[in-house]
Motif scaffolding. Sequence first.
Motif, PDB file in Angstrom:
ATOM      1  N   PRO A   1      -4.529  15.971  11.290  1.00  0.00           N
ATOM      2  CA  PRO A   1      -4.760  17.451  11.155  1.00  0.00           C
ATOM      3  C   PRO A   1      -3.449  18.019  11.814  1.00  0.00           C
ATOM      4  CG  PRO A   1      -6.936  16.355  11.718  1.00  0.00           C
ATOM      5  CD  PRO A   1      -6.023  15.354  11.675  1.00  0.00           C
ATOM      6  N   GLY A   2      -3.194  19.292  11.448  1.00  0.00           N
ATOM      7  CA  GLY A   2      -2.073  19.875  12.001  1.00  0.00           C
ATOM      8  C   GLY A   2      -0.604  19.582  11.639  1.00  0.00           C
TER       9      GLY A   2
ATOM     10  N   THR B   1      -1.673  12.347  -6.146  1.00  0.00           N
ATOM     11  CA  THR B   1      -1.543  11.929  -4.900  1.00  0.00           C
ATOM     12  C   THR B   1      -2.812  12.190  -4.172  1.00  0.00           C
ATOM     13  OG1 THR B   1       0.808  12.323  -5.086  1.00  0.00           O
ATOM     14  CG2 THR B   1      -0.255  11.958  -2.798  1.00  0.00           C
ATOM     15  N   ARG B   2      -3.306  11.162  -3.679  1.00  0.00           N
ATOM     16  CA  ARG B   2      -4.622  11.275  -2.879  1.00  0.00           C
ATOM     17  C   ARG B   2      -4.213  11.788  -1.347  1.00  0.00           C
ATOM     18  NH1 ARG B   2     -10.097   9.571  -3.206  1.00  0.00           N
ATOM     19  NH2 ARG B   2      -9.503  10.395  -5.171  1.00  0.00           N
ATOM     20  N   LEU B   3      -4.595  12.928  -0.717  1.00  0.00           N
ATOM     21  CA  LEU B   3      -4.219  13.356   0.446  1.00  0.00           C
ATOM     22  C   LEU B   3      -5.222  13.144   1.461  1.00  0.00           C
ATOM     23  CD1 LEU B   3      -2.063  14.692   2.531  1.00  0.00           C
ATOM     24  CD2 LEU B   3      -3.322  16.823   1.989  1.00  0.00           C
ATOM     25  N   THR B   4      -5.251  12.155   2.409  1.00  0.00           N
ATOM     26  CA  THR B   4      -6.179  12.010   3.569  1.00  0.00           C
ATOM     27  C   THR B   4      -5.740  12.752   4.733  1.00  0.00           C
ATOM     28  OG1 THR B   4      -6.761   9.856   2.591  1.00  0.00           O
ATOM     29  CG2 THR B   4      -7.373  10.226   4.672  1.00  0.00           C
ATOM     30  N   VAL B   5      -6.427  13.701   5.332  1.00  0.00           N
ATOM     31  CA  VAL B   5      -6.048  14.124   6.626  1.00  0.00           C
ATOM     32  C   VAL B   5      -7.325  13.775   7.553  1.00  0.00           C
ATOM     33  CG1 VAL B   5      -6.182  16.370   7.788  1.00  0.00           C
ATOM     34  CG2 VAL B   5      -5.624  16.217   5.315  1.00  0.00           C
ATOM     35  N   LEU B   6      -6.729  12.853   8.489  1.00  0.00           N
ATOM     36  CA  LEU B   6      -7.917  12.257   9.723  1.00  0.00           C
ATOM     37  C   LEU B   6      -7.022  11.731  10.830  1.00  0.00           C
ATOM     38  CD1 LEU B   6      -7.449   8.924   9.323  1.00  0.00           C
ATOM     39  CD2 LEU B   6      -9.331   9.591   7.331  1.00  0.00           C
TER      40      LEU B   6
END
Lengths: 108, 119
Positions: free
Chosen positions: A14-15, A103-108
């Motif tokens: 994140p960010g 495209t699978r974006l993962t935010v973690l």
Amino acid sequence: SYELAQPPSVSVSPGQTARITCSGNAFPRKFAYWCQQKSGQAPVLLIYEDNKRPSGIPDRFSGSSSGTMATLTISGAQVEDEADYYCYSTDDSGNHSVFGGGTRLTVL
Amino acid sequence: EVQLVESGGGLVKPGGSLRLSCTASGLTVTNVWMSWVRQAPGKGLEWVGRIKSKGDGGTTDYGAPVKGRFSIFRDESRNTMYLHMNSLRTEDTATYYCRFVAAADTVYWGQGTLVTVSS
């Protein structure tokens, strides 16, 4: 038949800034478009004509194009941005649209 | 306000036929370009085909996987676009969306209808 190539996945914290690329031989003669799809929902237009943003789309989403590659940039990615992102465009004839593989974006 | 509502999905055997409908409100289907896009379970979006407005000739174009098997047509009286699918294959299993691009910055999608091709 014409194809657009995207990376299958991108992961950021994140960010951070996420960049998703889309390569196609008809760029820059043809515009690139980007849409976001969250699970179980219809896609939503994020970027049109390479770098324009529809009203209501947060300004952390931006698009650019250089040569045969278009790029979607998410500046300061948020957890809510986790989704599948697709570029799309047309072939040189203009008669056939094509989507990138997503495209699978993962935010973690 | 533009609304697109798909219907007609269901279970069909390989080799069978099915007709999907996309009923529109807020626009006249013969006056605009409209398209079908599909998404196989767990897979990406795939452009199926497009019909031009009557004023632009009303011609159709299709993606390579469906060309010769699928056809798009319209019924002005019902303000509906159709996707007629013949010789269905298991790989045609997908959610089918109709789509209308009102302007470069404005795209409308239906909610989708699921087609399952299985014996």
